[in-house]
Design an enzyme around this catalytic site. Sequence first.
Site, PDB file in Angstrom:
ATOM      1  N   LYS A  39      42.648 -64.188  55.906  1.00  0.00           N
ATOM      2  CA  LYS A  39      41.445 -63.378  55.643  1.00  0.00           C
ATOM      3  C   LYS A  39      41.715 -61.881  55.840  1.00  0.00           C
ATOM      4  CE  LYS A  39      36.824 -65.114  56.193  1.00  0.00           C
ATOM      5  NZ  LYS A  39      35.715 -65.254  57.152  1.00  0.00           N
ATOM      6  N   SER A  52      29.259 -57.921  59.314  1.00  0.00           N
ATOM      7  CA  SER A  52      30.493 -57.231  59.692  1.00  0.00           C
ATOM      8  C   SER A  52      31.093 -56.517  58.482  1.00  0.00           C
ATOM      9  CB  SER A  52      31.517 -58.225  60.233  1.00  0.00           C
ATOM     10  OG  SER A  52      31.020 -58.870  61.366  1.00  0.00           O
ATOM     11  N   HIS A  62      25.212 -60.629  65.550  1.00  0.00           N
ATOM     12  CA  HIS A  62      25.909 -61.708  66.276  1.00  0.00           C
ATOM     13  C   HIS A  62      25.398 -61.785  67.716  1.00  0.00           C
ATOM     14  CE1 HIS A  62      29.439 -60.687  63.426  1.00  0.00           C
ATOM     15  NE2 HIS A  62      29.004 -61.867  63.055  1.00  0.00           N
ATOM     16  N   ARG A  75      20.866 -65.594  57.702  1.00  0.00           N
ATOM     17  CA  ARG A  75      20.228 -64.314  57.420  1.00  0.00           C
ATOM     18  C   ARG A  75      19.284 -64.425  56.237  1.00  0.00           C
ATOM     19  NH1 ARG A  75      25.883 -61.398  57.855  1.00  0.00           N
ATOM     20  NH2 ARG A  75      26.359 -63.524  57.239  1.00  0.00           N
TER      21      ARG A  75
END
Length: 167
Positions: free
Chosen positions: A41, A128, A17, A90
Amino acid sequence: MLRAIYPGSFDPVTYGHLDIIRRSCKIVDELVVGVLNNNAKMPLFSVEERVKMLQEVTKDLKNVKIVPFHGLLIDFAREMDAYVVIRGLRAITDFEYELQMSQTNHKLEPDLETMFLTTSIEYSYLSSTTVREIATYGGDVSQFVPEEVRIALKEKMKTKGVYNKYE
Ligand code: ADP
């Protein structure tokens, strides 16, 4: 003046990030890092904790602002008066979801454009989710996150009864 939003969960912020944040800062005049507050979430860190960590690790960058948000990204963008969204790509696995998101947002708000920065090779594997998983088992995350975040993860894991094996 070009103001852009870089939205995400940042649960927690990683070197991947940070790389996107640093590179975006050179392109835009002001970067608003939007920290998604979505309790559905079930984040590991509260939105306040995520905002604080982001503030610490970006304190040397003068044109970055960390702002929590909930709800639709287009509403947050309007509120911030920002019509460029930055996202990181990514691998091909990110592509399908990102394409759908950017096209949906464009339909809802035709003035909103999404700009993609491809990951720097050294962070292409990093997420993450992986960092949280390693920390859950007391592993060493120092290669993946800044020191402040490593410490915060260690403290968070202690509250869950996980002790770090690498110190
Ligand atoms: P994640 O949990 O996958 O890290 P976030 O919602 O926090 O997801 O990610 C916010 C944005 O940052 C997304 O556009 C995501 O693709 C991007 N991103 C996350 N990790 C990386 C990385 N290692 N390299 C480049 N972009 C990344």
